[in-house]
Design an enzyme around this catalytic site. Structure first.
Site, PDB file in Angstrom:
ATOM      1  N   SER A   1       0.844  -1.186   0.000  1.00  0.00           N
ATOM      2  CA  SER A   1       0.000   0.000   0.000  1.00  0.00           C
ATOM      3  C   SER A   1       0.884   1.242   0.000  1.00  0.00           C
ATOM      4  CB  SER A   1      -0.907  -0.012   1.221  1.00  0.00           C
ATOM      5  OG  SER A   1      -0.109  -0.053   2.381  1.00  0.00           O
ATOM      6  N   CYS A   2       0.277   2.366  -0.335  1.00  0.00           N
ATOM      7  CA  CYS A   2       0.954   3.656  -0.304  1.00  0.00           C
ATOM      8  C   CYS A   2       1.504   3.914   1.088  1.00  0.00           C
ATOM      9  CB  CYS A   2      -0.045   4.747  -0.681  1.00  0.00           C
ATOM     10  SG  CYS A   2       0.531   6.419  -0.386  1.00  0.00           S
ATOM     11  N   PRO A   3       2.726   4.396   1.269  1.00  0.00           N
ATOM     12  CA  PRO A   3       3.717   4.753   0.254  1.00  0.00           C
ATOM     13  C   PRO A   3       4.786   3.680   0.039  1.00  0.00           C
ATOM     14  CG  PRO A   3       4.318   5.755   2.325  1.00  0.00           C
ATOM     15  CD  PRO A   3       3.158   4.827   2.602  1.00  0.00           C
ATOM     16  N   GLY A   4       4.407   2.417   0.134  1.00  0.00           N
ATOM     17  CA  GLY A   4       5.368   1.325  -0.036  1.00  0.00           C
ATOM     18  C   GLY A   4       6.095   1.306  -1.377  1.00  0.00           C
TER      19      GLY A   4
ATOM     20  N   ASP B   1      -0.890  -0.523  -5.955  1.00  0.00           N
ATOM     21  CA  ASP B   1      -1.530   0.586  -5.234  1.00  0.00           C
ATOM     22  C   ASP B   1      -2.107   1.578  -6.263  1.00  0.00           C
ATOM     23  OD1 ASP B   1      -2.086   2.390  -2.961  1.00  0.00           O
ATOM     24  OD2 ASP B   1      -0.614   3.636  -3.972  1.00  0.00           O
TER      25      ASP B   1
END
Lengths: 133, 80
Positions: free
Chosen positions: B15-18, B42
């Site tokens: 998921s953000c910010p991964g 994402d």
């Protein structure tokens, strides 16, 4: 390099999630990030952190939020801050509020780099963006 | 650009910010001329990768979406 400063005041977990996301995202964007922890949020950065706290008006939505975070593979806000710190983000505890709550530097966990005064925060934040969460 | 310098970063399922975080980590070890290909699921990644490119001044070679992922191809040009 552009700078981002986040004042973290709220001690409820719903508001700590965006602190983690924004700090990690800003670090990934190459920004110079500092986090100034004060107020109720200090209770979440100690060696024995306060249990999760949620705002009353949204309490019945917490299971949905937690389930959604899990389903989306989203890390906890603590893990996001750890990731942010590995990219150079600094986390400071407010010296006044720490004293008011009877907390010393050794009472804070490994997320906290130092206990500093507001002048340090203002000096570090000058010329950048500041968020109050 | 030599194909052997191309590196795939698989950020699917993050998921953000991964995805942007993993890109930044790979970017640290990259050199000018390297090509990075990032895979992400994402939904924010499509706009985030453009923002990252705008900020870091590297080159977005390709940005597309296939059935199950967003693919961005980046050429590293802005390392100092």
């Amino acid at each position: 390099m552009s700078k981002l400063s986040i004042i973290v005041y709220s001690g409820t977990d719903d508001k700590l999630i965006p602190v983690g996301v924004i700090a990690q995202g800003a670090a990934a964007m190459g920004m110079d990030v500092q986090i100034f922890v004060t107020g109720w949020a200090l209770t979440k950065f100690t060696k024995k952190p306060a249990s999760p706290v949620w705002p009353k008006e949204f309490e019945n939505m917490v299971p949905l939020l937690m389930e959604g975070m899990k389903k989306n593979n989203a890390p906890s806000w603590v893990d996001m801050l750890k990731e942010a710190k590995s990219m150079g983000v600094k986390i400071y505890a407010c010296s006044l509020m720490a004293s008011v709550m009877g907390l010393k530097k050794e009472d804070f966990n490994e997320l906290v780099d130092d206990v500093v005064g507001v002048a340090t925060f203002l000096q570090n934040s000058e010329g950048g963006q500041t968020l109050f969460i | 650009m030599s194909e052997k310098e191309k590196k795939v970063i698989d950020a699917r399922g993050l998921s953000c910010p991964g995805p942007i975080t993993n890109l930044t980590k790979a970017y640290r070890n990259a050199k000018n001329g390297d090509v990075l290909e990032i895979w992400a699921t994402d939904p924010g990644f499509k706009s985030d990768i453009k923002a990252w490119i705008e900020r870091t001044k590297n080159e977005l070679v390709d940005l597309k979406e296939d059935k199950d992922k967003i693919i961005a191809v980046i050429k590293i040009t802005a390392k100092k």
